[in-house]
Every structure is written in C-alpha cells, then in structure tokens.
Design an enzyme around this catalytic site. Structure first.
Site, PDB file in Angstrom:
ATOM      1  CD1 TRP A   1      -5.211 -67.024   2.103  1.00 21.25           C
ATOM      2  CD2 TRP A   1      -3.586 -68.171   3.218  1.00 21.25           C
ATOM      3  NE1 TRP A   1      -6.082 -68.055   2.640  1.00 21.25           N
ATOM      4  CE2 TRP A   1      -4.839 -68.837   3.053  1.00 21.25           C
ATOM      5  CE3 TRP A   1      -2.414 -68.838   3.303  1.00 21.25           C
ATOM      6  CZ2 TRP A   1      -4.771 -70.329   4.064  1.00 21.25           C
ATOM      7  CZ3 TRP A   1      -2.025 -70.035   3.410  1.00 21.25           C
ATOM      8  CH2 TRP A   1      -2.995 -70.638   4.026  1.00 21.25           C
TER       9      TRP A   1
ATOM     10  NE  ARG B   1     -10.474 -73.335  -1.254  1.00 18.12           N
ATOM     11  CZ  ARG B   1      -9.655 -73.317  -2.921  1.00 18.12           C
ATOM     12  NH1 ARG B   1      -9.221 -73.821  -3.308  1.00 18.12           N
ATOM     13  NH2 ARG B   1      -9.209 -71.985  -2.641  1.00 18.12           N
TER      14      ARG B   1
ATOM     15  CG  ASN C   1      -5.355 -72.087   6.953  1.00 17.00           C
ATOM     16  OD1 ASN C   1      -4.762 -72.396   7.466  1.00 17.00           O
ATOM     17  ND2 ASN C   1      -6.317 -71.919   6.290  1.00 17.00           N
ATOM     18  CG  ASP C   2      -9.738 -70.477   6.344  1.00 17.30           C
ATOM     19  OD1 ASP C   2      -8.914 -69.792   6.216  1.00 17.30           O
ATOM     20  OD2 ASP C   2     -10.774 -71.234   5.228  1.00 17.30           O
TER      21      ASP C   2
ATOM     22  CG  PHE D   1      -9.159 -77.943   1.770  1.00 19.59           C
ATOM     23  CD1 PHE D   1      -8.151 -77.923   2.664  1.00 19.59           C
ATOM     24  CD2 PHE D   1      -9.075 -77.313   0.841  1.00 19.59           C
ATOM     25  CE1 PHE D   1      -6.448 -78.069   2.375  1.00 19.59           C
ATOM     26  CE2 PHE D   1      -7.702 -77.080   0.679  1.00 19.59           C
ATOM     27  CZ  PHE D   1      -6.489 -77.666   0.711  1.00 19.59           C
ATOM     28  CB  SER D   2     -12.989 -73.916   5.369  1.00 19.95           C
ATOM     29  OG  SER D   2     -11.686 -73.431   5.704  1.00 19.95           O
TER      30      SER D   2
ATOM     31  CD  GLU E   1      -8.928 -69.618  -1.028  1.00 19.31           C
ATOM     32  OE1 GLU E   1      -8.622 -70.544  -1.176  1.00 19.31           O
ATOM     33  OE2 GLU E   1      -8.731 -68.321   0.336  1.00 19.31           O
TER      34      GLU E   1
HETATM   35  C1  FRU Z   1      -8.883 -70.129   3.004  1.00 17.27           C
HETATM   36  C2  FRU Z   1      -8.721 -71.492   2.452  1.00 17.27           C
HETATM   37  C3  FRU Z   1      -9.999 -72.312   1.833  1.00 17.27           C
HETATM   38  C4  FRU Z   1      -9.534 -73.375   2.211  1.00 17.27           C
HETATM   39  C5  FRU Z   1      -8.440 -73.379   3.697  1.00 17.27           C
HETATM   40  C6  FRU Z   1      -7.220 -74.573   3.368  1.00 17.27           C
HETATM   41  O1  FRU Z   1      -8.729 -69.408   3.388  1.00 17.27           O
HETATM   42  O2  FRU Z   1      -8.016 -71.660   1.106  1.00 17.27           O
HETATM   43  O3  FRU Z   1     -10.576 -72.280   1.031  1.00 17.27           O
HETATM   44  O4  FRU Z   1     -10.441 -74.570   2.855  1.00 17.27           O
HETATM   45  O5  FRU Z   1      -8.026 -71.970   3.540  1.00 17.27           O
HETATM   46  O6  FRU Z   1      -7.332 -74.503   4.344  1.00 17.27           O
END
Ligand code: FRU
Length: 463
Positions: free
Chosen positions: A293, A147, A15-16, A72-73, A198
């Site tokens: 998502w 986060r 993902n991100d 996480f990100s 986020e």
């Molecule tokens: C956004 C997110 C962030 C988090 C990450 C977890 O897509 O939910 O907020 O750090 O993905 O994978």
C-alpha cells in the site's frame, strides 16, 4: 483472454484476493477491483477462473457498490447442506460475506461506516443476489475499521465462524444462521502504534511428517509491514471454535523473538486461501496481492495496475527451535538450474510466461555470492547473504517500482531461519516481479520490479 501466471485484470485496478473457492474442477478468484481507473476507488468484486491455478480467464464483474457502500474484502462458503436456505434444490448455493464500506460516512468521519453483508449465487459465482436484510452484522458503533469477514464451517463445534478485523484486534464470531452472529472472543498482539489490522485468515495447516494439524492465523497490517507500508504476519496456535490461542511460537527462542512474516519481501499482502478444496491434508492453497500500500497507486504498470502472486501451498515444518509455515509453489515448475559451470540463465518472458530458476550452493560459499536479476546487462535487483548477521539482503535500488515513493527502493534485510549447509533458492520470475523461495520455501520474499525494464537474465556470481 486467458492469461498465465501472476493474474492481473485487463482493465483498471486490483487489490486483495477475495472469496477464493474451488468447485467442480474450477478455481475461482474474486478480487478487489476498480474497473474504471487504474487507481483505487469505488470497490467492486472482480472475478477470474482457472482450471490449474496457472491460466486465468477474467469473468464479468461479480458485485458492484450499492446504496450501502463499496464492496470491500471478504470470503465465500459453499453451502453444501443448504444451511443458509438459499439453495433451490438443484443448485448448491455459494454465500459471499463481505464488508460494505460507506464512503460518505467515512469521509464525514462517522465511525459507523463499515458493516458486514452477504450475497448468494446459484450459478457458481456468475451472478449474485445481495441479501435483502443486509447488513447481517452491524458495526458496534465505534469501530472505524471493522471489516474483511472470513467465514468457514467449524465441524468440531458445529458452527459457522466469522473472523474479522476490528480496530486493534481480530473479532471471532459464531453463528448457525445468516444474521445471528455472537462475539465469542478477541485476539490481539502488541503491534507498532498506528498499525491497522486487515484481512485476517484462520485455517488449519498440516504439520509435515505427522498426522497433526495446527491452526494458523494470518494477519495483514497496513501500516505495520516489516519495512513500513503493508505486510502479512502469521501466528501458530489452537482454535476450539471459540478462541484462538498462540502456542509453540514466539516465546523463548532467538529466531522467533521477532514477528513471523508469511513473506519477508515488501510485496505480498492480504493473503487468502481457497475454500472447498479437496484433499485438505495437503495444506491450504494461498495467494497474495503482489504489492504494497505504500506505493501501490504509483507503480508504473499500464494500462491496469496490480497483480497477484502465484498460488502457494502451505504446511508447517517442525524445526528444532519451533514451528514455521512453509510455502511452496502450488503447481509443478519446469525449473532451470544455475551452477558454478553455468552461472547465467537467459530469460524470455514474452507471451506472459514465468521462468523458474534454482540456485544451489553451500553455506560457506554464500558470504561472497550474489544473485542478480538483469535487464540489458544491468543488475536491477540482487540477493545476497550476510553471514555475520545471518541475514538475507535484497537490494532493489535500481528497480524502484514507483516514482514518488523511495521507501522501497532500498535494501530489505531479514534473518535466515534455517541452519542447513545446503542452500537452495528458487526464483519465479515474471513480467510483474520475482517471488523468491528460500530453503525449500521455509521463507519467501516477493518483490515487484520496474515494469518498464525487461528482465532477460539471472546471474549467480560466486566469490
Ligand atoms: C486491504 C484492504 C481491506 C479492505 C480493502 C479495500 O488491502 O484495505 O482491509 O477491505 O483493502 O479495498
């Protein structure tokens, strides 16, 4: 393996985009990664490199979960002046800032489950050492969502700035050391109930045809996207090192009575920008996760799941009724044109390529025109204009990218922001999906297609 366009991992889930950084001729992209399965799970940072933002080589995994939690990100800074003290005299240190997410605590509904941590690398991101004193910024104790730190040096106020999502707002912190972060302000706007903030990004964008810049805050919401699910908005404003304030946007003209989205399609999320890029005057280079998502865990991709958009160059364009962010492809394209005489373009996406198609017409022809993305003689997605409401309509009913989720098999409608007579739409078509650039990038829309269908033609029908 070197892959071209719309980066995806050879295995597992992504993902991100995280920790985007350029150094010595190489673009590095880290990303949220679950290498052991094609659904979201214990988050690692994957790593890929590119000389040109087109060809990507996947590197070994950069960071794996540890006793403090999933990784996480976050972001990376290149510490040229060795301010954090991790340089060894020969190698410039990179510092990664990320969120540790403690899944056990999260499952027990302990609000203290996310905190910010750091790691450093002396070999351009190939190996990382986590800081022994992690976390560097603990949870205030009551913020379940705390986060996605984005860190940069603010020279005017001589401080490192960290912005992150904190419940229903963004927190802005300042520091001159790794552990001494002081909260200087919060930024929030009214959003729909239940929206989760986020991945905030704060950076300067040049205002086209001037010597001016504006600060822009890009904020991702999940849920809270334009069509439900996830999406990324932007706010244009000022930043003095302490506080971000919105200016020249959103107040009193009709086009901006609604939110501004950095991409008006369903599948552009967690946008991030490259740090340490030379020639900042050309504007930052951004990339997003090409997904939503609402159904990201159910798309048909195999054996991996998830990909990135193609990188885009951002600037601000001044129109009569305000300032807007423009996005253009970040690399040169060999574009084919669709016209009255030649309304069909055959597309060959074998070998993981990308096909760029430009469609031009005059506004008065638009009301009866449609662009179709075709697979074996059938339209699987279409783009049309509705003059009465001045809106673009994208229909993806026949290319639902997820089996169980019907939210996005519908029609996506959004207002056209530009009034010009000439209409230019550029389509970047790849195996993953389509990125649409309207009016020279004044608006974009990204949509995944059904990965089982092979796109072989783009057709424009003029009424
Ligand atoms: C956004 C997110 C962030 C988090 C990450 C977890 O897509 O939910 O907020 O750090 O993905 O994978």
């Amino acid at each position: 393996m070197v892959k071209a366009y719309n980066f995806f991992s050879d295995f597992g889930w992504i993902n991100d985009p995280n920790g985007l950084v350029y150094h010595d001729g190489c673009f590095h992209m880290f990303f949220q990664h679950h290498p052991d399965s094609s659904t979201w799970g214990p988050m690692h940072w994957g790593h890929a490199t590119s000389p040109d933002l087109i060809h990507w080589s996947e590197q070994k995994i950069a960071m794996a979960p540890d006793r403090l939690g999933y990784i996480f990100s976050g972001s990376i800074v290149v510490d040229h002046e060795n301010q954090f003290g991790f340089g060894d005299g020969q190698n410039t240190a990179w510092i990664a800032f990320f969120t540790h997410h403690d899944r056990d605590k999260f499952d027990r509904q302990d609000l203290n489950c996310e905190y910010q941590s750091a790691a450093f690398s002396l070999d351009r991101g190939m190996t990382w050492t986590k800081f022994e004193g992690n976390p560097i910024l603990p949870n205030p104790g009551n913020l379940r969502d705390f986060r996605d730190p984005f860190v940069f040096w603010h020279s005017d106020s001589a401080s490192w700035i960290m912005i992150l999502s904190a419940g229903d707002c963004v927190h802005i912190y300042r520091s001159t050391s790794l552990t001494g972060w002081t909260l200087s302000s919060e930024f929030t706007v009214p959003v729909e109930d239940g929206a989760v903030w986020e991945c905030p990004i704060l950076c300067e964008l040049p205002v086209e045809e001037t010597d001016e810049n504006r600060w822009v805050l890009f904020q991702s919401f999940n849920p809270g996207g334009r069509y439900g699910g996830s999406g990324t908005r932007y706010f244009i404003g000022t930043f003095d090192g302490y506080e971000f304030s919105v200016c020249e946007q959103g107040q009193d003209h009709p086009k901006q009575s609604e939110a501004m989205w950095i991409d008006w399609g369903p599948d552009f999320y967690a946008m991030n920008v490259w740090a340490n890029v030379p020639h900042p005057k050309s504007g930052p280079i951004a990339i997003g996760w090409m997904n939503n998502w609402a159904y990201a865990n159910q798309t048909y991709e195999k054996p991996f799941r998830g990909s990135m958009t193609n990188p885009r160059r951002l600037s601000i364009c001044k129109l009569a009724d305000g300032l807007f962010v423009r996005s253009r492809p970040a690399f040169e394209l060999d574009t084919k044109s669709v016209s009255d005489d030649a309304p069909n373009i055959q597309i060959d996406l074998d070998g993981g390529s990308l096909c760029a198609v430009e469609v031009r017409c005059l506004t008065d022809k638009l009301h009866s025109a449609a662009i179709h993305i075709m697979s074996e003689g059938q339209s699987i997605a279409s783009i049309q204009f509705e003059p009465k409401s001045n809106c673009w309509l994208i229909n993806r009913e026949k290319a639902n990218p997820a089996e169980t989720e019907d939210l996005f098999s519908g029609v996506f409608t959004f207002p056209r922001l530009v009034d010009s007579e000439d209409v230019i739409i550029e389509l970047l078509v790849s195996k993953r999906g389509v990125e649409l650039f309207f009016d020279d990038g004044m608006q974009t829309a990204t949509l995944l297609l059904d990965q089982r269908k092979r796109v072989d033609e783009v057709t424009a029908i003029w009424g």
